[in-house]
Design a protein around this motif. Structure first.
Motif, short mmCIF file in Angstrom:
data_model
loop_
_atom_site.label_atom_id
_atom_site.label_comp_id
_atom_site.label_asym_id
_atom_site.label_seq_id
_atom_site.Cartn_x
_atom_site.Cartn_y
_atom_site.Cartn_z
N THR A 147 0.86 -1.18 0.00
CA THR A 147 0.00 0.00 0.00
C THR A 147 0.89 1.23 0.00
OG1 THR A 147 -1.75 -1.14 1.23
CG2 THR A 147 -1.78 1.27 1.25
N LEU A 148 0.65 2.14 -0.93
CA LEU A 148 1.45 3.36 -1.03
C LEU A 148 1.15 4.27 0.15
CD1 LEU A 148 0.99 4.12 -4.83
CD2 LEU A 148 2.83 2.82 -3.73
N ALA A 149 2.17 4.94 0.66
CA ALA A 149 2.01 5.85 1.79
C ALA A 149 1.19 7.07 1.38
CB ALA A 149 3.37 6.27 2.32
N ASN A 150 0.49 7.63 2.34
CA ASN A 150 -0.28 8.86 2.12
C ASN A 150 0.63 10.07 2.38
OD1 ASN A 150 -2.28 10.74 1.75
ND2 ASN A 150 -3.41 10.24 3.60
N ALA A 151 1.79 10.05 1.75
CA ALA A 151 2.77 11.11 1.92
C ALA A 151 3.80 11.01 0.82
CB ALA A 151 3.46 11.00 3.29
N ALA A 152 4.38 12.14 0.45
CA ALA A 152 5.42 12.14 -0.58
C ALA A 152 6.77 11.84 0.04
CB ALA A 152 5.45 13.49 -1.29
N LYS A 153 7.63 11.22 -0.75
CA LYS A 153 8.98 10.91 -0.30
C LYS A 153 9.87 12.13 -0.50
CE LYS A 153 13.33 9.17 -1.15
NZ LYS A 153 14.42 9.70 -1.99
N ASP A 154 10.63 12.50 0.54
CA ASP A 154 11.49 13.68 0.50
C ASP A 154 12.95 13.30 0.71
OD1 ASP A 154 9.50 15.69 0.09
OD2 ASP A 154 8.94 15.49 2.21
N LYS A 155 13.84 14.22 0.35
CA LYS A 155 15.26 14.08 0.64
C LYS A 155 15.49 14.34 2.13
CE LYS A 155 16.71 15.56 -3.97
NZ LYS A 155 17.47 16.58 -4.74
N PRO A 156 16.60 13.84 2.71
CA PRO A 156 16.84 14.02 4.14
C PRO A 156 16.73 15.47 4.62
CG PRO A 156 18.40 12.46 3.24
CD PRO A 156 17.63 12.99 2.07
N LEU A 157 17.29 16.42 3.85
CA LEU A 157 17.24 17.82 4.26
C LEU A 157 15.80 18.32 4.29
CD1 LEU A 157 18.64 20.43 5.02
CD2 LEU A 157 18.94 20.94 2.58
N ASP A 158 14.99 17.93 3.30
CA ASP A 158 13.59 18.36 3.27
C ASP A 158 12.79 17.72 4.41
OD1 ASP A 158 13.99 19.92 1.01
OD2 ASP A 158 13.63 18.24 -0.34
N VAL A 159 13.10 16.47 4.74
CA VAL A 159 12.45 15.81 5.87
C VAL A 159 12.71 16.59 7.16
CG1 VAL A 159 12.43 13.74 7.33
CG2 VAL A 159 12.51 13.50 4.85
N LEU A 160 13.96 16.97 7.36
CA LEU A 160 14.33 17.71 8.57
C LEU A 160 13.68 19.09 8.61
CD1 LEU A 160 18.08 16.66 8.55
CD2 LEU A 160 16.43 16.06 10.32
N LYS A 161 13.66 19.78 7.46
CA LYS A 161 13.05 21.11 7.41
C LYS A 161 11.56 21.04 7.74
CE LYS A 161 16.09 23.45 4.07
NZ LYS A 161 16.16 24.02 2.70
N LYS A 162 10.86 20.08 7.14
CA LYS A 162 9.42 19.96 7.38
C LYS A 162 9.13 19.56 8.82
CE LYS A 162 8.09 18.88 2.61
NZ LYS A 162 7.49 17.88 1.70
N ALA A 163 9.94 18.66 9.38
CA ALA A 163 9.75 18.26 10.78
C ALA A 163 9.96 19.45 11.71
CB ALA A 163 10.70 17.13 11.13
N ALA A 164 11.00 20.26 11.43
CA ALA A 164 11.29 21.43 12.25
C ALA A 164 10.16 22.47 12.15
CB ALA A 164 12.61 22.05 11.83
N ASN A 165 9.70 22.73 10.94
CA ASN A 165 8.64 23.73 10.75
C ASN A 165 7.34 23.30 11.41
OD1 ASN A 165 10.30 25.42 9.25
ND2 ASN A 165 9.74 24.50 7.28
N ARG A 166 6.98 22.01 11.30
CA ARG A 166 5.76 21.53 11.93
C ARG A 166 5.83 21.63 13.44
NH1 ARG A 166 4.53 16.41 11.54
NH2 ARG A 166 2.28 16.60 11.32
N LEU A 167 7.00 21.29 14.00
CA LEU A 167 7.16 21.36 15.44
C LEU A 167 7.13 22.81 15.93
CD1 LEU A 167 7.66 20.05 18.15
CD2 LEU A 167 10.10 19.95 17.62
N LEU A 168 7.82 23.72 15.22
CA LEU A 168 7.87 25.12 15.64
C LEU A 168 6.49 25.77 15.54
CD1 LEU A 168 11.26 26.17 13.99
CD2 LEU A 168 10.80 25.84 16.42
N LYS A 169 5.72 25.46 14.49
CA LYS A 169 4.37 26.02 14.37
C LYS A 169 3.46 25.52 15.48
CE LYS A 169 4.31 26.75 9.35
NZ LYS A 169 3.72 26.34 8.05
N GLY A 170 3.56 24.24 15.79
CA GLY A 170 2.75 23.68 16.88
C GLY A 170 3.12 24.29 18.22
N LEU A 171 4.40 24.49 18.44
CA LEU A 171 4.87 25.07 19.70
C LEU A 171 4.42 26.52 19.83
CD1 LEU A 171 6.62 24.55 22.23
CD2 LEU A 171 8.57 25.38 20.92
#
Length: 490
Positions: A147-171
């Motif tokens: 089953t294909l994931a409900n998310a796009a595959k990103d490069k390591p740098l993009d994964v880290l950027k998106k994780a950081a942005n999501r966490l900072l916005k939530g905080l």
């Protein structure tokens, strides 16, 4: 607090239900399936005496059933059930009754059922099949579907950027004062890998600070913190082999063939010859199919299903699987991998049994041999034959065979007793008659994907994939129950 709920027939408008055809699939489902088990299954997640009155679990579960039967969203299944007479009759409501808000479906699915109780939903429908005498075969067919994931595959740098942005916005949204105290976002410099390392260090520092300052974090912010923690601890991230999404960190790259890859999950399925799914095991896409056989067999036998044969493809022909099946006195109708026979594609080397030597395509003999590989593992040890590299360097056929390495070797698998016994069985008339049965699971995989949208995940994470897989399997089993009931009654 739970409320008692029974299908009402006191309303004047209930006469409208006479327009629902007698042979409608929902009338057949209501007749064949006992949904009352769901109340006992989730009752521990409700407060008996306090809190606002809750919708009966059976009502919500029947809504989930409609949702997965007809491939509807939470909002759409509530909307359609409001005016669809067949839906409302199936839910046990009067035509004028209102329905719960769509948000209750999500809460029930995630918090009441969850990834653990939803597995027991499948167990209950399988038990009902057993009690109704619908499972008469003693063979288990095993396979996996992706089953294909409900998310796009990103490069390591993009994964880290998106994780950081999501966490900072939530905080910032939930703890604005603490947000002003956290370390500033770094100015990333250098190559993408160097930027990724800098951002990884920042996230590690931020994660430690939040765990100290917010030990009781919950909800979406806790989810974001846990995703960051998972990313930080992934040693394979920077090598492009680990987490590839900041919103679905559990998904992984898998391979269906030499030329076909996918990004998502694998659903490992066990099914009887009657096409009743008895067990499902959900893993990231990179997990080995063969390792799941014992789990699927054990889950099926726990449901009081007798198994005397397992049918599967070559991916399940590991030595430890054959040993397990032999110990359980279960016949393994599983073809062996070509590697077990010591052959490979386009292989022109020949083994000379009399001289115990290997002859290369150019006609040169091996000069010595050694036993390699570890015993007591899932793989067979090998005999490795060595060739004279001085001859290889001058050989006219060296291109594609010898690449100026220190040694030129050729290995032959040493067959275990389990594999020898399996080879003998695969030559028998019994196996030749049975091997075609395995293909019926391909129809089930097609039904899951084409009729019930298992091609792509509805939710994110392995938690969500488990919920989707088990609820879909429940619906598919119910459909099969009706067909089997009709067939047995004729």
């Amino acid at each position: 607090m739970l409320l008692n709920h029974n299908q009402s027939s006191l309303s004047f408008h209930s006469e409208l239900y006479s327009f629902v055809p007698a042979d409608h699939i929902l009338r057949r489902v209501h007749e064949v399936v006992d949904f009352s088990f769901i109340n006992d299954l989730v009752k521990d997640s409700y407060c008996v005496y306090y809190g606002r009155p809750a919708n009966e679990p059976e009502l919500l579960f029947r809504l989930l059933f409609l949702q997965f039967l007809y491939n509807l969203s939470d909002e759409r299944v509530i909307e359609d059930s409001q005016y669809n007479l067949a839906y409302k009759w199936f839910l046990g409501l009067n035509p004028e009754d209102s329905l719960p808000d769509s948000s209750q479906l999500s809460r029930f699915r995630v918090h009441r059922l969850g990834a653990n109780r939803v597995e027991r939903v499948l167990e209950h429908i399988v038990k009902q099949c057993v009690e109704n005498g619908l499972i008469q075969s003693q063979a288990l067919i095993i396979d996996s579907t992706h089953t294909l994931a409900n998310a796009a595959k990103d490069k390591p740098l993009d994964v880290l950027k998106k994780a950081a942005n999501r966490l900072l916005k939530g905080l910032k949204k939930q703890y604005s004062n603490l947000y002003k105290m956290i370390p500033t976002y770094p100015k990333l410099e250098g190559t993408d890998k160097e930027k990724a390392i800098q951002l990884l260090q920042y996230l590690a520092e931020l994660k430690d600070l939040l765990e100290e300052k917010l030990p009781d974090a919950e909800g979406s912010l806790l989810d974001k913190i846990n995703i960051v923690k998972q990313i930080i601890e992934d040693e394979r991230l920077l090598s492009h082999k680990g987490i590839a999404s900041a919103v679905d960190p559990d998904a992984r790259f898998g391979r269906k063939s030499k030329s076909r890859t996918f990004y998502g999950y694998k659903n490992h399925i066990a099914m009887t010859e009657e096409e009743i799914i008895t067990a499902i095991h959900v893993t990231p896409g990179n997990e080995d199919d063969g390792k799941q056989l014992q789990t699927l067999v054990n889950k099926s036998t726990e449901l009081q299903i007798s198994i005397d044969e397992v049918l599967a493809d070559t991916a399940y022909s590991r030595k430890d699987n054959l040993t397990f099946l032999q110990s359980e006195e279960i016949k393994a109708s599983i073809p062996l991998s070509p590697a077990v026979y010591g052959t490979r594609e386009e292989d022109k080397f020949q083994y000379d049994k009399e001289n115990d030597e290997v002859i290369c395509p150019a006609g040169h003999m091996s000069i010595r041999k050694a036993k390699t590989g570890r015993t007591g593992t899932a793989n067979n040890p090998c005999l490795t034959f060595y060739f004279d590299t001085d001859i290889c360097k001058q050989c006219p056929l060296r291109e594609g065979c010898y690449n100026n390495t220190k040694e030129k070797t050729y290995s032959i698998s040493i067959k275990s007793e389990e594999h020898k016994q399996q080879m003998a069985y695969l030559e028998s008339d019994e196996y030749l008659q049975r091997k075609g049965v395995r293909s019926i699971i391909e129809h089930k995989n097609a039904e899951l994907k084409n009729a019930h949208r298992m091609t792509r995940a509805k939710y994110r994470g392995q938690f969500g994939m488990r919920i989707q897989a088990f609820l879909t399997a429940f619906v598919v089993n119910v459909k099969r129950m009706i067909k089997l009931k009709d067939a047995f009654s004729q």
